[in-house]
Design an enzyme around this catalytic site. Structure first.
Site, PDB file in Angstrom:
ATOM      1  N   PRO A 195       0.832  -1.198   0.000  1.00 52.74           N
ATOM      2  CA  PRO A 195       0.000   0.000   0.000  1.00 52.74           C
ATOM      3  C   PRO A 195       0.871   1.254   0.000  1.00 52.74           C
ATOM      4  O   PRO A 195       1.956   1.248   0.593  1.00 52.74           O
ATOM      5  CB  PRO A 195      -0.796  -0.107   1.301  1.00 52.74           C
ATOM      6  CG  PRO A 195      -0.051  -1.060   2.160  1.00 52.74           C
ATOM      7  CD  PRO A 195       0.749  -1.954   1.257  1.00 52.74           C
TER       8      PRO A 195
ATOM      9  N   GLY B 221       4.121   3.603   5.033  1.00 50.12           N
ATOM     10  CA  GLY B 221       5.387   3.392   5.740  1.00 50.12           C
ATOM     11  C   GLY B 221       6.031   2.059   5.406  1.00 50.12           C
ATOM     12  O   GLY B 221       6.945   1.619   6.092  1.00 50.12           O
TER      13      GLY B 221
ATOM     14  N   ASP C 123      15.119   3.162   3.157  1.00 49.83           N
ATOM     15  CA  ASP C 123      14.151   2.419   2.342  1.00 49.83           C
ATOM     16  C   ASP C 123      14.769   1.937   1.031  1.00 49.83           C
ATOM     17  O   ASP C 123      14.571   0.788   0.618  1.00 49.83           O
ATOM     18  CB  ASP C 123      12.926   3.293   2.029  1.00 49.83           C
ATOM     19  CG  ASP C 123      12.075   3.547   3.266  1.00 49.83           C
ATOM     20  OD1 ASP C 123      12.552   3.268   4.384  1.00 49.83           O
ATOM     21  OD2 ASP C 123      10.940   4.038   3.115  1.00 49.83           O
TER      22      ASP C 123
HETATM   23  O1  PMV Z   1       7.457   6.347   7.780  1.00 51.99           O
HETATM   24  P1  PMV Z   1       8.535   5.383   7.604  1.00 51.99           P
HETATM   25  O2  PMV Z   1       8.147   3.969   7.780  1.00 51.99           O
HETATM   26  O3  PMV Z   1       9.349   5.615   6.382  1.00 51.99           O
HETATM   27  O4  PMV Z   1       9.515   5.541   8.848  1.00 51.99           O
HETATM   28  C1  PMV Z   1      10.151   6.706   9.168  1.00 51.99           C
HETATM   29  C2  PMV Z   1      11.083   6.399  10.293  1.00 51.99           C
HETATM   30  C3  PMV Z   1      11.485   7.623  11.089  1.00 51.99           C
HETATM   31  O5  PMV Z   1      12.407   7.188  12.067  1.00 51.99           O
HETATM   32  C4  PMV Z   1      10.287   8.222  11.786  1.00 51.99           C
HETATM   33  C5  PMV Z   1      12.110   8.689  10.189  1.00 51.99           C
HETATM   34  C6  PMV Z   1      13.455   8.317   9.614  1.00 51.99           C
HETATM   35  O6  PMV Z   1      13.853   8.976   8.629  1.00 51.99           O
HETATM   36  O7  PMV Z   1      14.152   7.447  10.148  1.00 51.99           O
END
Ligand code: PMV
Length: 318
Positions: free
Chosen positions: A98, A102, A150
């Site tokens: 999705p 996140g 990511d």
């Molecule tokens: O929203 P996501 O799953 O991409 O997670 C962000 C994670 C944080 O620690 C909140 C931000 C980061 O850049 O590490």
């Protein structure tokens, strides 16, 4: 036709604390996005029919777009096409991730597109080159806001330890259930909110972030030993600390408590920035079934996800 696929990701422990230098632990998951490229004279067309959104297609020449909700995916694809000066192609995206949840869907799309488009042009990039280029392109599309986590997880797969630098960890797979609230999350605004609160309660937040960093560190040998019970306990503690810093929501909490209650989970927590998006739970002795049911009954969308999944790969030519 050339097709590449790349995995999504979850953050197991350490979100938000990592922004202030504590350790976090992320894992690639076996839900993937794939990008196919084939020659099509005289046009560039991007089509996505399985983005967990309505099907849509965009003809980049005519500008015709059948579903504006999914326009975000085309921004990543057009950045990749521009980078490789690709013309006369049709690009098809398929994703079981999705968007805005996140789970790293945009990174998976960029990484798969970089591998698919470059291979289609006969150029073979190393994983390091794919990770670096994909991070640059994702950051460019997101106006400078992207962490390399990511795109690194989508490229290399497996697990990553994230602190001042990102390094791979050799750990066995972990089967989890992910519950999507259906509420899109906004990483930037959640991070800003936490950092603002931290300024007012610096001493408290220092302790909380230090505790979260210790949780991430403790989790590594537990995952190695596949000690579900203690991983679950750490999830519960980490969730409490995420609540303390204000990134929970009613929807997320309802899914977390449904998992721990009727779902029989060994532990459950928010994953990622919070405010919406997803939570994760580790199944108890009764397995995944009761967890999936509990999430559905609490109005969430459940997925089974195995961490430690393979990174970007070329799929067989069709
Ligand atoms: O929203 P996501 O799953 O991409 O997670 C962000 C994670 C944080 O620690 C909140 C931000 C980061 O850049 O590490």
């Amino acid at each position: 036709m050339t097709t590449a696929s790349a995995p999504g990701k979850i953050i197991l422990f350490g979100e938000h604390a990592v922004v202030s230098g504590a350790m976090a632990l992320g894992g690639a998951i076996d839900l993937r996005a794939s990008v196919s490229v084939q020659d099509r004279a005289g046009c560039i067309v991007v089509t996505a029919d399985d983005l967990m959104l309505q099907g849509f297609s965009l003809d980049l020449q005519s500008g015709r777009l059948s579903s504006p909700e999914a326009a975000y995916a085309t921004r990543y694809i057009s950045a990749v096409l521009r980078e490789f000066d690709a013309h006369d192609v049709e690009v098809r995206i398929r994703s079981s991730l999705p968007a805005s949840a996140g789970l790293g869907s945009s990174a998976a799309i960029v990484v798969a597109a970089v591998m698919a488009v470059s291979s289609h042009q006969g150029c073979s990039l190393t994983l390091k080159e794919i990770a670096a280029l994909s991070f640059r392109l994702e950051r460019q599309v997101q106006d400078g806001l992207a962490s390399p986590t990511d795109t690194a997880l989508a490229t290399y797969g497996g697990y990553l330890k994230i602190s001042s630098e990102i390094s791979p960890l050799d750990l066995p797979p972990l089967e989890l259930v992910v519950g999507y609230t259906g509420v899109p999350h906004n990483t930037k605004s959640e991070v800003e909110k936490v950092q603002k609160l931290k300024k007012r309660y610096q001493d408290l937040f220092d302790h909380i972030f230090q505790a979260i960093g210790s949780i991430s560190l403790r989790a590594v040998p537990l995952i190695k030993d596949q000690n579900g019970a203690e991983i679950g306990e750490l999830m519960n503690i980490n969730h409490g600390l995420l609540e303390a810093i204000g990134v929970s929501s009613r929807e997320l909490c309802e899914l977390v408590y449904a998992c721990r209650g009727a779902g029989g989970a060994l532990g459950a927590k928010i994953t990622g920035a919070g405010g919406g998006g997803c939570m994760i739970a580790i199944p108890g002795p009764a397995g995944k079934g009761p967890l999936m049911t509990a999430i559905k009954q609490a109005k969430g969308r459940p997925f089974v996800a195995k961490t430690g999944a393979e990174g970007v790969r070329l799929e067989r030519e069709e």
